[in-house]
Design a protein around this motif. Sequence first.
Motif: not given
Length: 342
Positions: A25-28, A45-49, A256-262
């Motif tokens: 969901l979030n960028p690296q 670094w960003h470790h995840g949502a 849309a659901d797949l996007r919410e799943r990342g």
Amino acid sequence: MAVNDAERDAMSRALALAAHGPRGLNPQVGAVILSPTGETLSEGWHHGAGTPHAEVDALSKLAPGEAAGATAVVTLEPCNHTGRTGPCSQALIDAGVARVIYALDDPGVASSGGSDRMRAAGLDVVAGLESDAAHTLIADWLSVQRLGRPHVTVKWAQSLDGRAAASDGTSQWITGPVARADVHARRAQADAIVVGTGTVLADDPALTARDGDALLAHQPIPVVIGSRATPADAAVHRHPLAPIFYDTHDLNAVLADLRERGVQRVFVEGGPTLASAFLAAGLADAVLAYIAPVLLGGGRLALADIGVGTIADARRLTVDEWIPLGEDLLAVARVTSESEGS
């Protein structure tokens, strides 16, 4: 753009750090904090949502006041909104950072504007360092932001006369082993592989990405769309990842659901009904057509009705590559929008 060697090295390091983060969901994003004299003070670094963003991760490793006068080197513009975490632009301001260098502007409507906030607070802000490398790193995420949904590739294999199967429904194998190996390599680049229930019932596909009999390191999530039940002993149930089933024909809702799943990249494998539905709905961004030098005849076409009633309504493609694969040929194409075709 006035940057020094230490700052360039820090951006290279930040890009390497960003790659440690998960796709989703979030960028690296990666960040490096430099002292006023150019030494590295901390990294993050960003470790995840839901976890601290890269800048805050790096700042958290410093003592209070240690970032005063420092330079923050970040792969993406520090955000300007409060979600599950606060705005990174304000965190940098509060920490006393004097200078911020970032690679790419944040494309989000709500999250962008961090550079303006920091400049207004008196920070020296430089944008665009290593922008191409940063774009390559998060190209899939950027595509999702632009489209508002995952990027969709529709793939099919066909005979030279456009058939996906013989008259009795058999289709294994239209193409040869080199083409099939290419398909598996491309499956491994996707986050999800999508088929309809018709394909599951007819072919019982495993929906894995393989090198011969060995599973490749990255596996796409298997997704089955349709109202018919999938047998309990179907091969998809033995996939390393739990399959997702959608009892719906609403492809927008599925994406849309797949996007919410990342999920960022969707690989639609078939069959003709599902491939045609994605194309007809305007939800296909790329096409992979594997063409075999065989003739099958009959009515089992690789595509069904996609809403083209007259030649003026033809769906135009831009072919980026023609790739020979053994005796077969692969067309790698982009779906051309009406604005591009006009």
